[in-house]
Enzyme design. Sequence first.
Site, PDB file in Angstrom:
ATOM      1  N   SER A 158      20.591  22.457   4.676  1.00 33.94           N
ATOM      2  CA  SER A 158      20.013  21.180   5.117  1.00 33.94           C
ATOM      3  C   SER A 158      19.530  20.395   3.912  1.00 33.94           C
ATOM      4  CB  SER A 158      18.820  21.448   6.036  1.00 33.94           C
ATOM      5  OG  SER A 158      18.091  20.259   6.279  1.00 33.94           O
ATOM      6  N   TYR A 183      10.423  25.767   5.877  1.00 26.28           N
ATOM      7  CA  TYR A 183      11.804  25.421   6.266  1.00 26.28           C
ATOM      8  C   TYR A 183      12.628  25.098   5.015  1.00 26.28           C
ATOM      9  CZ  TYR A 183      15.705  22.937   8.521  1.00 26.28           C
ATOM     10  OH  TYR A 183      16.959  22.526   8.934  1.00 26.28           O
TER      11      TYR A 183
HETATM   12  N1  LIG Z   1      19.688  19.241  13.812  1.00 23.72           N
HETATM   13  C1  LIG Z   1      19.572  18.761  12.573  1.00 23.72           C
HETATM   14  O1  LIG Z   1      19.242  17.578  12.344  1.00 23.72           O
HETATM   15  C2  LIG Z   1      19.830  19.643  11.401  1.00 23.72           C
HETATM   16  C3  LIG Z   1      19.747  19.085  10.104  1.00 23.72           C
HETATM   17  C4  LIG Z   1      19.962  19.912   9.022  1.00 23.72           C
HETATM   18  C5  LIG Z   1      20.271  21.241   9.199  1.00 23.72           C
HETATM   19  N2  LIG Z   1      20.340  21.758  10.460  1.00 23.72           N
HETATM   20  C6  LIG Z   1      20.648  23.194  10.594  1.00 23.72           C
HETATM   21  O2  LIG Z   1      21.642  23.364  11.586  1.00 23.72           O
HETATM   22  C7  LIG Z   1      21.529  24.660  12.169  1.00 23.72           C
HETATM   23  C8  LIG Z   1      21.660  24.540  13.677  1.00 23.72           C
HETATM   24  O3  LIG Z   1      20.580  23.783  14.154  1.00 23.72           O
HETATM   25  P1  LIG Z   1      20.596  22.965  15.527  1.00 23.72           P
HETATM   26  O4  LIG Z   1      20.127  21.607  15.199  1.00 23.72           O
HETATM   27  O5  LIG Z   1      21.879  23.147  16.228  1.00 23.72           O
HETATM   28  O6  LIG Z   1      19.395  23.703  16.306  1.00 23.72           O
HETATM   29  P2  LIG Z   1      19.334  24.531  17.683  1.00 23.72           P
HETATM   30  O7  LIG Z   1      20.030  23.781  18.750  1.00 23.72           O
HETATM   31  O8  LIG Z   1      17.903  24.876  17.865  1.00 23.72           O
HETATM   32  O9  LIG Z   1      20.179  25.837  17.354  1.00 23.72           O
HETATM   33  C9  LIG Z   1      19.652  26.879  16.577  1.00 23.72           C
HETATM   34  C10 LIG Z   1      20.208  28.189  17.070  1.00 23.72           C
HETATM   35  O10 LIG Z   1      19.646  29.247  16.280  1.00 23.72           O
HETATM   36  C11 LIG Z   1      19.258  30.291  17.158  1.00 23.72           C
HETATM   37  N3  LIG Z   1      18.187  31.120  16.602  1.00 23.72           N
HETATM   38  C12 LIG Z   1      16.941  30.717  16.263  1.00 23.72           C
HETATM   39  N4  LIG Z   1      16.210  31.766  15.876  1.00 23.72           N
HETATM   40  C13 LIG Z   1      17.002  32.863  15.964  1.00 23.72           C
HETATM   41  C14 LIG Z   1      16.803  34.236  15.730  1.00 23.72           C
HETATM   42  N5  LIG Z   1      15.605  34.730  15.341  1.00 23.72           N
HETATM   43  N6  LIG Z   1      17.828  35.084  15.919  1.00 23.72           N
HETATM   44  C15 LIG Z   1      19.017  34.621  16.342  1.00 23.72           C
HETATM   45  N7  LIG Z   1      19.267  33.322  16.604  1.00 23.72           N
HETATM   46  C16 LIG Z   1      18.262  32.446  16.421  1.00 23.72           C
HETATM   47  C17 LIG Z   1      18.771  29.545  18.392  1.00 23.72           C
HETATM   48  O11 LIG Z   1      18.688  30.431  19.489  1.00 23.72           O
HETATM   49  P3  LIG Z   1      17.818  30.031  20.814  1.00 23.72           P
HETATM   50  O12 LIG Z   1      18.503  28.830  21.403  1.00 23.72           O
HETATM   51  O13 LIG Z   1      17.927  31.241  21.652  1.00 23.72           O
HETATM   52  O14 LIG Z   1      16.446  29.717  20.325  1.00 23.72           O
HETATM   53  C18 LIG Z   1      19.861  28.489  18.530  1.00 23.72           C
HETATM   54  O15 LIG Z   1      20.971  29.010  19.198  1.00 23.72           O
HETATM   55  C19 LIG Z   1      20.188  25.222  11.676  1.00 23.72           C
HETATM   56  O16 LIG Z   1      20.434  26.164  10.659  1.00 23.72           O
HETATM   57  C20 LIG Z   1      19.482  24.003  11.096  1.00 23.72           C
HETATM   58  O17 LIG Z   1      18.582  24.342  10.055  1.00 23.72           O
HETATM   59  C21 LIG Z   1      20.149  20.990  11.555  1.00 23.72           C
END
Ligand SMILES: NC(=O)c1ccc[n+]([C@@H]2O[C@H](COP(=O)([O-])OP(=O)(O)OC[C@H]3O[C@@H](n4cnc5c(N)ncnc54)[C@H](OP(=O)(O)O)[C@@H]3O)[C@@H](O)[C@H]2O)c1
Length: 318
Positions: A158, A183
């Site tokens: 990120s 983070y």
């Molecule tokens: N959204 C953004 O703007 C953004 C920007 C930069 C980077 N990112 C990165 O993109 C990635 C995906 O994020 P997203 O936005 O799609 O968020 P999200 O919808 O919250 O997805 C995150 C996933 O990670 C899983 N997870 C969290 N803790 C875990 C654990 N302890 N063990 C196993 N699985 C776990 C969650 O499971 P549960 O659903 O069961 O909690 C969920 O399936 C992340 O690495 C994030 O840092 C996102």
Amino acid sequence: MSTEQHKIGSGFGAHSTADDVLTGIDLSGRTALVTGGYSGLGLETTRALARAGAHVVVPARRPATAEEALRGIAGTEAWQLELSDPESVRAFADRFLETGRALDIVINNAGVMACPETRVGPGWEAHFAINHLGHFALVNRLRPALAPDRARVVSVASSGHFLSDIRWDDLHFRTGYDRWLAYAQSKTANALFALHLDTLGADSGVHAFALHPGSILTALQRHIPRDEQIAQGWMTADGTPADGFKTPAQGAATAVWAATSPLLDGHGGAYCQDCDVAEPATTDDMLIGGVKPWAVDPAAAARLWELSSELTKLDAFS
Ligand SMILES: NC(=O)c1ccc[n+]([C@@H]2O[C@H](COP(=O)([O-])OP(=O)(O)OC[C@H]3O[C@@H](n4cnc5c(N)ncnc54)[C@H](OP(=O)(O)O)[C@@H]3O)[C@@H](O)[C@H]2O)c1
């Protein structure tokens, strides 16, 4: 920097979707793993890879929820995995290795952001433990399955990494907790992990990449009150994403591009953004992005690998 951080001209960009990027790419017979591939960007990543013909295994800390989300997406299956629990990582990897399947693509996508202070295992800070150490352990344990000469490992980092280098003297925030620095450190760790993995995997033709997916409203923001998200300018009062934000399908594009694009041959270890290699960051504006020097520093990457290996007692690549 061991890898040149300059655009290579993919023809795709910030508005491209994961399906756009995979047009004309046949992943039949390939096996992919997408951690957290049942929510937000991960779900779109899984959907696109499966549509292109890959079989996608989705490690999930809530398998029943994952099965529900994946219903109707042919070629996918959800398996239990809690990244904060080393025994769960071991059990997942053992189960996968027993199948004898080769892994072509691993996308380390799961993550948490800006959680209240949480300790896991032996007192590890949760962002570092889940976002980084859990994936470090997973990839090391899955090492025997990584297909020689073609496997790619992709770290979803990120532009949050802008806020912190690795806190070498206080990795676990013993001197005071800050949810954004926690983070940020974990996302710098994601980038450095890919950089050193690419170095270690090069002999066997295993390559690794890291990326910023863009800014996308997903469940990731669950710990940020809605008022705060509006005040930050992430959304309008009616919940509309701010200008410059992507859809989840656009947010998944850079991960599937990094996992499949032949243009990245010879660019192992690169940090990517908007379906291209990212340029060095020239501002602190995370929406503009780019990559800060501490996230692409080979010496720091090697040091973090050693440290992670000591903490997890795993090192399948050296
Ligand atoms: N959204 C953004 O703007 C953004 C920007 C930069 C980077 N990112 C990165 O993109 C990635 C995906 O994020 P997203 O936005 O799609 O968020 P999200 O919808 O919250 O997805 C995150 C996933 O990670 C899983 N997870 C969290 N803790 C875990 C654990 N302890 N063990 C196993 N699985 C776990 C969650 O499971 P549960 O659903 O069961 O909690 C969920 O399936 C992340 O690495 C994030 O840092 C996102």
